[in-house]
Design a protein around this motif. Structure first.
Motif, PDB file in Angstrom:
ATOM      1  N   PHE A  89      63.339  42.190  42.365  1.00  0.00           N
ATOM      2  CA  PHE A  89      61.940  41.820  42.595  1.00  0.00           C
ATOM      3  C   PHE A  89      61.147  42.169  41.346  1.00  0.00           C
ATOM      4  N   ALA A  90      60.265  41.277  40.943  1.00  0.00           N
ATOM      5  CA  ALA A  90      59.369  41.545  39.813  1.00  0.00           C
ATOM      6  C   ALA A  90      58.017  40.915  40.123  1.00  0.00           C
ATOM      7  N   SER A  91      56.948  41.568  39.674  1.00  0.00           N
ATOM      8  CA  SER A  91      55.610  41.035  39.930  1.00  0.00           C
ATOM      9  C   SER A  91      54.659  41.430  38.815  1.00  0.00           C
ATOM     10  N   TYR A  92      53.637  40.617  38.680  1.00  0.00           N
ATOM     11  CA  TYR A  92      52.521  40.916  37.787  1.00  0.00           C
ATOM     12  C   TYR A  92      51.241  40.631  38.563  1.00  0.00           C
ATOM     13  N   SER A  93      50.337  41.591  38.585  1.00  0.00           N
ATOM     14  CA  SER A  93      49.117  41.415  39.369  1.00  0.00           C
ATOM     15  C   SER A  93      47.900  41.837  38.567  1.00  0.00           C
ATOM     16  N   LYS A  94      46.777  41.175  38.847  1.00  0.00           N
ATOM     17  CA  LYS A  94      45.476  41.529  38.278  1.00  0.00           C
ATOM     18  C   LYS A  94      44.519  41.767  39.430  1.00  0.00           C
ATOM     19  N   LEU A  95      43.877  42.908  39.396  1.00  0.00           N
ATOM     20  CA  LEU A  95      42.934  43.285  40.440  1.00  0.00           C
ATOM     21  C   LEU A  95      41.564  43.511  39.812  1.00  0.00           C
ATOM     22  N   HIS A  96      40.557  42.934  40.444  1.00  0.00           N
ATOM     23  CA  HIS A  96      39.174  43.124  40.012  1.00  0.00           C
ATOM     24  C   HIS A  96      38.401  43.766  41.165  1.00  0.00           C
ATOM     25  N   ARG A  97      37.758  44.886  40.873  1.00  0.00           N
ATOM     26  CA  ARG A  97      36.988  45.590  41.895  1.00  0.00           C
ATOM     27  C   ARG A  97      35.590  45.852  41.341  1.00  0.00           C
ATOM     28  N   ASN A  98      34.581  45.576  42.143  1.00  0.00           N
ATOM     29  CA  ASN A  98      33.208  45.824  41.706  1.00  0.00           C
ATOM     30  C   ASN A  98      32.445  46.588  42.781  1.00  0.00           C
ATOM     31  N   LEU A  99      31.707  47.588  42.333  1.00  0.00           N
ATOM     32  CA  LEU A  99      30.865  48.390  43.206  1.00  0.00           C
ATOM     33  C   LEU A  99      29.408  48.098  42.875  1.00  0.00           C
ATOM     34  N   VAL A 100      28.644  47.719  43.895  1.00  0.00           N
ATOM     35  CA  VAL A 100      27.232  47.395  43.705  1.00  0.00           C
ATOM     36  C   VAL A 100      26.388  48.418  44.446  1.00  0.00           C
ATOM     37  N   ASP A 101      25.592  49.194  43.689  1.00  0.00           N
ATOM     38  CA  ASP A 101      24.723  50.213  44.273  1.00  0.00           C
ATOM     39  C   ASP A 101      23.485  50.314  43.383  1.00  0.00           C
ATOM     40  N   THR A 102      22.493  49.469  43.675  1.00  0.00           N
ATOM     41  CA  THR A 102      21.312  49.382  42.808  1.00  0.00           C
ATOM     42  C   THR A 102      20.001  49.577  43.557  1.00  0.00           C
ATOM     43  N   VAL A 103      20.064  49.840  44.858  1.00  0.00           N
ATOM     44  CA  VAL A 103      18.848  50.025  45.653  1.00  0.00           C
ATOM     45  C   VAL A 103      18.714  51.504  45.998  1.00  0.00           C
ATOM     46  N   ASP A 104      17.567  52.088  45.692  1.00  0.00           N
ATOM     47  CA  ASP A 104      17.423  53.542  45.830  1.00  0.00           C
ATOM     48  C   ASP A 104      16.687  53.976  47.085  1.00  0.00           C
TER      49      ASP A 104
END
Length: 785
Positions: free
Chosen positions: A365-380
């Motif tokens: 088994f072989a794999s290549y993966s790309k993961l994108h994660r974004n955190l949005v925290d702009t309201v105070d």
């Protein structure tokens, strides 16, 4: 020397559900020539003369068959044989063959195999199934989509490894979890308690869960949709299509999950502040906890051809969005913070038994993966549990967080992760009694982070983390005394390289570069034994000296889940594990069947990696090494069935994990020496009753109903030895579930209904986080073909 002109026959034996059947006998005419199917239902008979041969196929619990084939000189014939169950009852004696799950339990490891046949039609998830298993506790921080920790025999976290068909699930990204796999696509679930076979290639230390998916050789297409409480939707489509002549096969699996997770919460941490500044406890719904995930997995390749049993190229695309309702505890409420993630992966799989020569099996088994994660925290703005912005009664202004975001400084953090994984498993049969195998697993992980709201000086610097793991496992399996004794001796080697380059600002706004670079090499070994005293009575013993290396989340943190990245110097945790147990049964008499399985365990762990306990006002935590932990305990599972109509299983587990270091590095005594581990359940029980009836209301219809009750004893949130009265306790809880399903005579349509936590018990888990109360779900399943 002239090439041999002898012929051969190789094939697979399937049951009526197109699942492989082990232990089936294939005999040539009335001679002694023949073979038996292995755990994958495959057999091979070689050195046959040209001409017509009659093969007799038989197995306990299946109707006998005879098939004739004419072989040409030098021909290598491949066949598929499908058996039908023998349901005849003679003199009130029922006969049954050994399933794959039964054979698995006889290998010496403390393992429980859960057949998914009766579960695929219910509105339940894989984690619900696991939570009904003795010794297993699913720990979840909330409703659908919340982070899950798996507890096996009192130990949890990353010590428990999760696999799909032997492949580590962390290759797929968190948007593709166990709950993303429809139960209709699962053949069985294997739960290893303690010692884990080297063939999996992971650094599991406290146990492992392996989900085995169906590998049908016939065309199938299944559609299901479930709707239930808290506006929860779950849909899936699963199909497999194979061209008989060429073996060209395509497989597709899609899923969609959504929930508002708007269940009611109440208790000490759920309150609003009135105009007089007094805390007023309320019962209210979660208002910012929605979860959505979707994905598709597609594989194209060949199955059951001369050069491969399976050869696939596949892609996986999935994404997820999760609102964040509160911080690490329920004390701090969020109203706008959320996290999103997407994963793109390409993979290759190649499986072949008897490659080049008889007895040589290869699994790659072989794999290549790309993961994108974004955190949005702009309201105070600050929120209370009613979903309202909190107001200063003196000025009428809204209260605001000082950092500009709800979880600290305002952020638009983006993590870009890449992972390369390769796994090779090679096994060679050294004769009828001996088998040698080797497993190599290599993973290379990188993460680069960027936050558009950081000062430009920080944005101009590179924030990067790298983790490279290499694991080698070698095992030797041997059978003796007419296969009554089975043994597996194994050795594991671990190598890891960690690099980190993290730019930050200190209190004086100066740029500081936190750099870390370390390599480590370690090894482990173990032995598993089983001995069949007499039929259906087996003794099991296993032991190992092993370790687990910290993973990327523990080392580098995860800002989207409130994990700080200050643990780069974590040390591997090492453990000495022993398991001793027995499998009794099933003993059958007059349609009744009784079984009893038990496992006693002992574990001594050095540098145990655990999450630090947050205070009430803490929004984040880090992982820490706990010097030494000593754990022992027992789990027992009793089963009963009557003519496969009534099935009852009940399990009990008692674990005793305790802090086992008396003095710190300065010689000062620990106040919690010999205490049970904080925030870890240690006593659980579960009982499940199921009723199945064919031909109910309509001929060829199938009705099923179940009732399940689970119990978790109270446990301390923090160290029991610290403090006096008023310690934080996560209370005892008993949860009752029930469900029914009905499959119509065509066997294409099934309707089911499930009720969870029917008495609306207040259920807590990690750090006293409240889980959903009473909920109802309905499910429609359609087997198109």
């Amino acid at each position: 020397m002239a090439k041999s002109q002898n012929s051969s026959v190789r094939g697979v034996v399937l049951d009526s559900n197109n699942e492989p059947v082990p232990g089936i006998s294939i005999r040539l005419n009335d001679t002694g020539i023949g073979a038996a199917t292995n755990v994958n239902g495959i057999f091979s008979i070689k050195e046959l003369k040209a001409g017509t041969h009659t093969f007799h196929i038989s197995g306990i619990g299946y109707q006998k068959q005879s098939k004739s084939h004419t072989l040409r000189a030098g021909q290598e014939l491949e066949v598929t044989i499908q058996l039908q169950e023998d349901t005849k009852e003679m003199d009130e004696v029922f006969v049954y063959g050994k399933s794959e799950s039964t054979l698995l339990k006889q290998k010496g490891f403390a393992v429980n195999a859960i057949e998914a046949k009766d579960l695929e039609l219910q509105s339940i998830q894989v984690n619900d199934v696991l939570d009904q298993t003795a010794g297993v506790r699913i720990r979840q921080a909330g409703g659908l989509g919340s982070r899950v920790r798996y507890n096996i025999n009192g130990l949890s976290g990353s010590s428990i490894k999760i696999f799909i068909d032997g492949i580590p699930i962390d290759n797929y990204g968190s948007s593709y979890s166990l709950n993303s796999i429809p139960t209709s696509a699962i053949k069985r679930i294997e739960v290893y308690k303690g010692v884990v076979p080297a063939e999996f290639g992971g650094d599991a230390m406290g146990g492992a869960i392996n989900v085995v998916t169906k590998q049908s050789s016939k065309n199938t297409l299944n559609v299901s949709y479930s709707y239930g409480s808290f506006n929860t939707h779950q849909a899936s489509i699963n199909g497999a299509f194979r061209t008989e002549n060429s073996g060209l096969t395509s497989k597709v699996s899609t899923f969609y999950n959504y929930s508002d997770n708007s269940y009611k919460v109440w208790g000490d941490n759920v309150y609003v502040v009135d105009d007089r500044g007094k805390d007023q406890h309320v019962t209210t719904k979660r208002f910012h906890d929605s979860y959505e995930s979707k994905g598709i997995k597609f594989d194209l390749g060949f199955t059951d051809v001369k050069w491969a049993d399976q050869a696939f190229i596949g892609v996986l695309v999935s994404d997820m969005r999760k609102d964040i309702q509160h911080a690490t505890t329920m004390e701090i409420v969020y109203g706008n913070r959320w996290v999103g993630q997407s994963t793109n992966m390409i993979q290759a799989t190649y499986i072949k038994k008897d490659l080049l020569t008889s007895g040589l099996d290869v699994n790659f088994f072989a794999s290549y993966s790309k993961l994108h994660r974004n955190l949005v925290d702009t309201v105070d703005y600050m929120y209370n549990w009613l979903g309202e912005r909190t107001v200063n009664p003196n000025t009428g202004d809204y209260y605001r967080w000082l950092g500009g975001g709800e979880g600290g400084d305002s952020t638009l953090n983006k993590d870009n992760e890449e992972k390369y994984t390769a796994r090779l498993n090679v096994a060679y049969q050294l004769g009828k009694k001996s088998r040698l195998s080797a497993n190599i697993l290599s993973t290379h992980f990188t993460r680069r982070s960027h936050d558009a709201l950081d000062p430009q000086l920080l944005q101009d610097l590179t924030d990067s983390r790298m983790l490279w793991k290499n694991l080698l496992g070698v095992s030797w399996d041997y059978q003796a005394f007419g296969e009554r004794l089975k043994s597996s001796l194994f050795y594991k080697f671990y190598a890891q390289d960690v690099e980190m380059n993290e730019p930050t600002q200190d209190n004086s706004n100066n740029i500081v570069i936190n750099s870390y670079d370390a390599q480590s090499n370690n090894s482990g070994y173990g032995l598993a034994l089983s001995y069949e005293l007499w039929p259906n009575t087996i003794l099991l013993a296993s032991g190992e000296n092993t370790l687990r290396m910290p993973n990327s989340r523990e080392l580098f943190g995860d800002v989207s889940d409130n994990v700080e990245s200050a643990s780069s110097a974590l040390k591997p945790e090492r453990s000495v594990n022993f398991n001793l147990g027995f499998n009794l049964g099933p003993y059958r008499f007059s349609g009744h069947a009784v079984s009893l399985n038990s496992n006693v365990f002992y574990r001594r762990i050095q540098d145990r990696i655990m999450p630090g306990v947050p205070d009430q006002q803490d929004e984040t935590f880090t992982y820490v090494n706990v010097s030494s932990v000593l754990s022992s305990g027992i789990d027992i599972e009793l089963g009963y069935s009557y003519t496969d109509t009534w099935t009852w299983k009940t399990g009990f587990s008692l674990a005793n994990p305790r802090f086992n270091t008396e003095f710190d590095a300065n010689g000062s005594p620990y106040l919690y020496y010999k205490d049970r581990l904080r925030n870890e359940p240690y006593l659980t029980a579960n009982s499940n009753l199921r009723y199945s009836k064919k031909d109910l209301i309509q001929q060829n219809a199938h009705f099923s109903a179940y009732y399940n009750v689970g119990y978790v004893h109270e446990f301390y949130k923090n160290w029991p030895g610290i403090g006096g009265a008023g310690k934080d306790i996560i209370p005892s809880q008993t949860v009752h579930d029930l469900g029914v399903s009905y499959t119509f005579p065509s066997k294409k349509i099934t309707l089911s209904c499930d009720a969870k936590n029917i008495f609306n018990e207040q259920v807590f888990d990690n750090w006293a986080l409240q889980k959903p109360g009473r909920a109802f779900y309905g499910k429609f399943t359609y087997n198109i073909f």
